[in-house]
Design a protein around this motif. Structure first.
Motif, PDB file in Angstrom:
ATOM      1  N   GLN A   1       0.943  -1.237  -0.061  1.00  0.00           N
ATOM      2  CA  GLN A   1      -0.298  -0.036   0.136  1.00  0.00           C
ATOM      3  C   GLN A   1       0.780   1.124   0.057  1.00  0.00           C
ATOM      4  O   GLN A   1       0.744   2.197  -0.929  1.00  0.00           O
ATOM      5  CB  GLN A   1      -0.924   0.154   1.042  1.00  0.00           C
ATOM      6  N   HIS A   2       1.818   1.274   0.887  1.00  0.00           N
ATOM      7  CA  HIS A   2       2.826   2.579   0.991  1.00  0.00           C
ATOM      8  C   HIS A   2       3.565   2.566  -0.310  1.00  0.00           C
ATOM      9  O   HIS A   2       3.905   3.545  -0.702  1.00  0.00           O
ATOM     10  CB  HIS A   2       3.554   2.461   2.073  1.00  0.00           C
ATOM     11  N   TRP A   3       3.847   1.603  -1.083  1.00  0.00           N
ATOM     12  CA  TRP A   3       4.580   1.434  -2.189  1.00  0.00           C
ATOM     13  C   TRP A   3       3.904   2.251  -3.357  1.00  0.00           C
ATOM     14  O   TRP A   3       4.313   3.035  -3.942  1.00  0.00           O
ATOM     15  CB  TRP A   3       5.046   0.069  -2.628  1.00  0.00           C
TER      16      TRP A   3
ATOM     17  N   GLN B   1       1.471   4.342  -2.893  1.00  0.00           N
ATOM     18  CA  GLN B   1       1.576   5.822  -2.208  1.00  0.00           C
ATOM     19  C   GLN B   1       2.660   6.531  -2.653  1.00  0.00           C
ATOM     20  O   GLN B   1       2.586   7.911  -2.190  1.00  0.00           O
ATOM     21  CB  GLN B   1       0.829   5.853  -0.928  1.00  0.00           C
TER      22      GLN B   1
ATOM     23  N   THR C   1       5.100   6.543  -0.219  1.00  0.00           N
ATOM     24  CA  THR C   1       5.497   7.049   0.949  1.00  0.00           C
ATOM     25  C   THR C   1       6.534   6.525   1.792  1.00  0.00           C
ATOM     26  O   THR C   1       6.501   6.226   3.122  1.00  0.00           O
ATOM     27  CB  THR C   1       3.970   7.193   1.950  1.00  0.00           C
ATOM     28  N   ILE C   2       7.342   5.864   1.039  1.00  0.00           N
ATOM     29  CA  ILE C   2       8.418   5.258   1.452  1.00  0.00           C
ATOM     30  C   ILE C   2       9.848   5.927   1.208  1.00  0.00           C
ATOM     31  O   ILE C   2      10.182   6.240   0.043  1.00  0.00           O
ATOM     32  CB  ILE C   2       8.784   3.912   1.050  1.00  0.00           C
TER      33      ILE C   2
ATOM     34  N   SER D   1       3.002  10.307   6.850  1.00  0.00           N
ATOM     35  CA  SER D   1       2.615   9.312   6.122  1.00  0.00           C
ATOM     36  C   SER D   1       4.104   8.666   5.663  1.00  0.00           C
ATOM     37  O   SER D   1       4.151   7.347   5.596  1.00  0.00           O
ATOM     38  CB  SER D   1       1.894   9.511   4.758  1.00  0.00           C
ATOM     39  N   GLU D   2       4.910   9.293   5.262  1.00  0.00           N
ATOM     40  CA  GLU D   2       6.227   8.836   5.097  1.00  0.00           C
ATOM     41  C   GLU D   2       6.981   8.167   6.076  1.00  0.00           C
ATOM     42  O   GLU D   2       7.722   7.032   5.814  1.00  0.00           O
ATOM     43  CB  GLU D   2       7.065  10.122   4.546  1.00  0.00           C
TER      44      GLU D   2
ATOM     45  N   GLY E   1       5.188   4.925   6.330  1.00  0.00           N
ATOM     46  CA  GLY E   1       5.356   3.908   5.274  1.00  0.00           C
ATOM     47  C   GLY E   1       7.015   3.305   5.359  1.00  0.00           C
ATOM     48  O   GLY E   1       7.183   2.173   5.045  1.00  0.00           O
ATOM     49  N   THR E   2       7.938   4.469   5.765  1.00  0.00           N
ATOM     50  CA  THR E   2       9.338   4.033   5.769  1.00  0.00           C
ATOM     51  C   THR E   2       9.514   2.775   7.164  1.00  0.00           C
ATOM     52  O   THR E   2      10.243   1.948   6.736  1.00  0.00           O
ATOM     53  CB  THR E   2      10.095   5.057   6.211  1.00  0.00           C
TER      54      THR E   2
END
Length: 255
Positions: A59-61, A63, A65-66, A180-181, A184-185
């Protein structure tokens, strides 16, 4: 299917989705307290964690946000350090036959750290002001980042706990990231770390695959339900209660 274990997974998943508290801090001590061998509890939790975090990474990939630079430097420290921790446990078990005791005691002290991290993040994250570390580029903090990865990676390899909470707290204080980052990270790095650690535990034979499956049956719907309700329920009191429960679990394990 074991209904009791599935319900345990449902409860843990629900609390994780509702409050954002790391599942390992809740699940691993509970597994030990219901009679699961500490090494099996740790290895099983790592594999279980790897599967659950995979969905978050995807999901974060999507978006975007990593922060891959930060993730890379954390992993340079954390992955080898986790490997060392797991190797050390195997040496202690083959030589002194006391790795289970080491895991149990280490787990207790790490749970105290995690409870403190949860409380700090719950009550002080919005009060954190930019500091001299946050404003510096990540490349200039490469050594510090690798050191943080190594320190917490060793803890995760030893106990399965801290891949989210401890790293998230460090990132909150030391790096300037959007909310969010940061999430995600944290999830992406945790996925890499617990996957490698889980594979090593699988190789050592310290994973109960039936237990993993039963936990997933309950936890996946639990996370979805908890996440849906998270915006409607005040999470600060819940996080405080969960932190208190974690502290009592830690004292019981150490005692």
């Amino acid at each position: 299917m074991s209904l009791g274990i599935a319900l345990m997974g449902l409860l843990v998943g629900f609390l994780v989705g509702l409050t954002g508290v790391g599942g390992a801090a809740l699940l691993t001590p509970v597994l030990i307290m219901v009679g699961i061998q500490p090494s099996i509890a740790v290895g099983t939790d790592l594999v279980y964690n790897s599967i659950t975090k995979l969905f978050g990474v995807i999901q974060h990939w999507r978006q975007k946000t990593i922060n891959f630079t930060l993730m890379k430097y954390l992993a340079i420290g954390s992955v080898p350090s986790a490997v060392v921790a797991i190797g050390m446990l195997q040496v202690f078990e083959s030589t002194f036959h006391n790795s289970e005791h080491i895991i149990k005691i280490a787990l207790g002290y790490v749970l105290l750290l995690v409870a403190a991290a949860i409380l700090i993040k719950t009550f002080f994250d919005k009060k954190i002001r930019p500091n001299r570390w946050q404003v510096r580029p990540i490349e200039e903090k490469r050594g510090l980042t690798i050191f943080i990865g190594a320190l917490f990676g060793f803890i995760v390899g030893l106990t399965s706990i801290g891949s989210g909470s401890l790293f998230a707290l460090a990132m909150l204080y030391l790096y300037r990231l959007k909310g969010s980052e940061l999430v995600g990270t944290d999830i992406a790095h945790a996925f890499l770390l617990v996957t490698v650690s889980g594979l090593l535990h699988m190789n050592a034979g310290s994973v109960n695959y039936m237990l993993v499956g039963n936990l997933l049956i309950g936890s996946i719907p639990g996370v979805l339900i908890g996440s849906t309700l998270s915006s409607k329920v005040p999470t600060k009191p819940l996080r405080t209660i969960i932190s208190t429960v974690i502290i009592f679990s830690a004292i019981k394990l150490i005692g």
